[in-house]
Write an enzyme that holds these catalytic residues in place. Structure first.
Site, PDB file in Angstrom:
ATOM      1  N   HIS A  15     -59.217 -26.431  60.895  1.00 54.38           N
ATOM      2  CA  HIS A  15     -60.342 -25.510  60.806  1.00 54.38           C
ATOM      3  C   HIS A  15     -59.967 -24.158  61.433  1.00 54.38           C
ATOM      4  CE1 HIS A  15     -62.626 -25.912  64.913  1.00 54.38           C
ATOM      5  NE2 HIS A  15     -61.334 -25.939  65.106  1.00 54.38           N
ATOM      6  N   CYS A  34     -58.759 -19.612  68.446  1.00 57.43           N
ATOM      7  CA  CYS A  34     -59.445 -20.462  67.453  1.00 57.43           C
ATOM      8  C   CYS A  34     -59.696 -19.697  66.163  1.00 57.43           C
ATOM      9  CB  CYS A  34     -60.775 -20.977  68.002  1.00 57.43           C
ATOM     10  SG  CYS A  34     -60.581 -22.035  69.442  1.00 57.43           S
ATOM     11  N   HIS A  40     -55.872 -24.111  62.728  1.00 57.89           N
ATOM     12  CA  HIS A  40     -55.278 -25.096  63.637  1.00 57.89           C
ATOM     13  C   HIS A  40     -56.060 -26.387  63.380  1.00 57.89           C
ATOM     14  CE1 HIS A  40     -58.782 -23.648  65.822  1.00 57.89           C
ATOM     15  NE2 HIS A  40     -58.757 -24.753  66.527  1.00 57.89           N
ATOM     16  N   HIS A  42     -57.554 -30.638  64.704  1.00 59.27           N
ATOM     17  CA  HIS A  42     -57.970 -31.580  65.738  1.00 59.27           C
ATOM     18  C   HIS A  42     -58.011 -33.010  65.194  1.00 59.27           C
ATOM     19  CE1 HIS A  42     -59.151 -28.465  68.555  1.00 59.27           C
ATOM     20  NE2 HIS A  42     -59.847 -27.858  67.612  1.00 59.27           N
ATOM     21  N   ASP A  80     -61.772 -36.252  56.407  1.00 56.88           N
ATOM     22  CA  ASP A  80     -60.458 -36.644  56.941  1.00 56.88           C
ATOM     23  C   ASP A  80     -59.319 -35.996  56.152  1.00 56.88           C
ATOM     24  OD1 ASP A  80     -58.692 -38.011  58.628  1.00 56.88           O
ATOM     25  OD2 ASP A  80     -58.467 -39.629  57.172  1.00 56.88           O
ATOM     26  N   HIS A  81     -58.370 -35.426  56.902  1.00 61.31           N
ATOM     27  CA  HIS A  81     -57.203 -34.765  56.309  1.00 61.31           C
ATOM     28  C   HIS A  81     -57.624 -33.609  55.398  1.00 61.31           C
ATOM     29  CE1 HIS A  81     -54.990 -38.076  58.067  1.00 61.31           C
ATOM     30  NE2 HIS A  81     -53.865 -37.458  57.795  1.00 61.31           N
ATOM     31  N   GLU A 125     -64.117 -32.960  70.095  1.00 59.43           N
ATOM     32  CA  GLU A 125     -63.114 -32.098  69.470  1.00 59.43           C
ATOM     33  C   GLU A 125     -61.773 -32.295  70.181  1.00 59.43           C
ATOM     34  OE1 GLU A 125     -64.134 -28.000  67.693  1.00 59.43           O
ATOM     35  OE2 GLU A 125     -63.091 -27.554  69.557  1.00 59.43           O
TER      36      GLU A 125
END
Lengths: 136, 136, 136, 136, 136, 136
Positions: A15, A34, A40, A42, A80-81, A125
């Protein structure tokens, strides 16, 4: 005889925090690293809490396999992913802060659950930063 | 000046989910592999929360050694290394779901604690499945 | 360029420690509450370590999805939600201590992996008790 | 649209539990080994919870970097690698039980935060003993 | 058939890093806030690893209850809730760094264990700093 | 008197697994959802192990503050909140699998440490997937 049951799940996503109404300098100032335009990511740890009455026939508030499958189908497969900003409808216009992600997950699961259940979302996070919605 | 204090403990037990009023097919359908007639087991992680006023003499809500000993005597010695269905009075007629175990632990500790304390039980069946009782 | 890769999994099982060549008193003396004839249980946490060369095409030692599926098929489906003493071939004659379970898991996975890989099994019976096999 | 955000931090400190109005025998009886005149110590794990509205411009309840810096400046620098009884104003007269430390941390952070935020402190003295203040 | 078995335990202690052969400025420069003359403290997490053959009669390398009791008697009772510098013989002359504490614990347990066992000590001073001795 | 010391750190990054010599179908087949062209991400947990002799003056193998600063300067600042594929020199041509990231981190830290120290890198991509390099 209300009991709360919790189920944990996780997803990995990329994100970027960004407000399109601001210029680059303002975005950089508020969101710092950020705001990296290349993203980047998480390992998001998700904790879903459901409050309801124990069913005397099963001894369950809700069957955990049912809850696990709802989370898998409506949250994990969606996020996811993925790149939250680019790959999802939900965050095309909405800044994917932990706060906003928790609210979105709440709304997605809220419509899957019987209205007699109370629902709360906790989203990690990182191990040191996490959020919860709603606040009762 | 109400403060909540928490104490964790754990016990290892075998159990089986089963409703004696149902036939085998129904039990198998509802409880799946948790219905295995030969039992399976868990490391139960127990979190006991006690809310009360700080005693200005000690700085304690309750002496943690006292709370630890109550948990040891009334919960751990009763359930640790036991088969919940076969070895305990509490679950001879009651299905030992995490929800029901939490309610039973609550009742056992509730009668040991002064009524001025508020008590809550959180019970982890696995790292990903856990329950809490009561819900305030 | 040898790298070790690790994959974690878990399963929940019931077991009982018992040596059929000994009388009850001796079993009770050696195994204590782990000898409970009605069984107790654990959340077993399994850590599989595979050492090999990085494949320059993939950047992988072994595809984690392949390793995950091998563990699921050969270990989790065999032992999860089972009574190790009653429901499994492997522990009908063999005492299901953590040590012996680790050796059995090693042998089951060893025959699934190419002989160029080095394999090590770490098995957590509780957060405070765990074992590793083999010792290199 | 109230959301709770959490930030974790930690500090290492020495302390001793002691009531100066009691004689040695009474202190020893009530506080046991925690009364050791030469002190003992802990890795305190601190969880700060802030409840507020999401700012629609940022998607934040509060900027986590701001919250992290407040905790660092007002709590960690004050207590980390300190002897709570000897090196701090706050516990010169006040017994440094986990309960009292949580109340003190609450008051220190409360005056740094806008009054629209609700604040809660959770403090882990060990993995098995922890406290929370205030109780809403 | 060598297997490694691990047992975890913990103790809480105060300490101070200091070299009496150096002046204050040098101690302050090298040890920083760890040199605080009034001490600070930690929750030390101890992991004891014992390697040996599985006994075919018991299925154990070593009885975990025996190992637990050795650690309790020789390590925990000696160091728990103590000031390492002031209350213990071992660190009166020896700087209580994590490295030196691990070596001392190794020697104390080494003389309690049969010489056929290999012994390794891992000591966590914090979740992020830990040491291991010996290195095989 | 060799002792191993460990220091943990973490960074959050986006990445994508991809072999530019393969076509899209082959990349999709081998890397699955990890091949998402818009990237996904992780909280990487890094464990740095340094083996050396205890310095009798300090009781240290290496000053943890020095080790922490080396990791911060050479690893965290390089990779934290970055897109490994787009923002870093190291992974412009090299597939950022956990294996390859561990090897890269090893090389970056190896040149910062005295050659008398032995160095090992452990890298957690998720709680369930992790790697170690080199294997001694």
């Amino acid at each position: 005889m209300k009991v709360a049951v919790y189920r944990k799940a996780h997803f990995n996503a990329a994100h970027r925090l960004h407000n399109p109404e601001w210029d680059e300098a303002m975005n950089e100032k508020v969101f710092g690293k950020c705001n990296n335009p290349n993203f980047h990511g998480h390992n998001y740890e998700l904790e879903v809490k459901v409050v309801g009455e124990i069913d005397p026939q099963t001894g369950y508030v809700i069957d955990m396999k049912v809850l696990k499958d709802l989370i898998e189908e409506h949250i994990i497969q969606r996020f996811d992913h993925k790149n939250l900003n680019l790959d999802t409808e939900e965050f095309r216009q909405l800044n994917p802060t932990a706060e906003n992600i928790a609210v979105v997950i709440y709304r997605l699961l809220r419509e899957q659950l019987d209205s007699t259940f109370q629902l709360t979302i906790k989203l990690y996070e990182t191990e040191r930063n996490f959020v919860e919605f709603p606040v009762h």
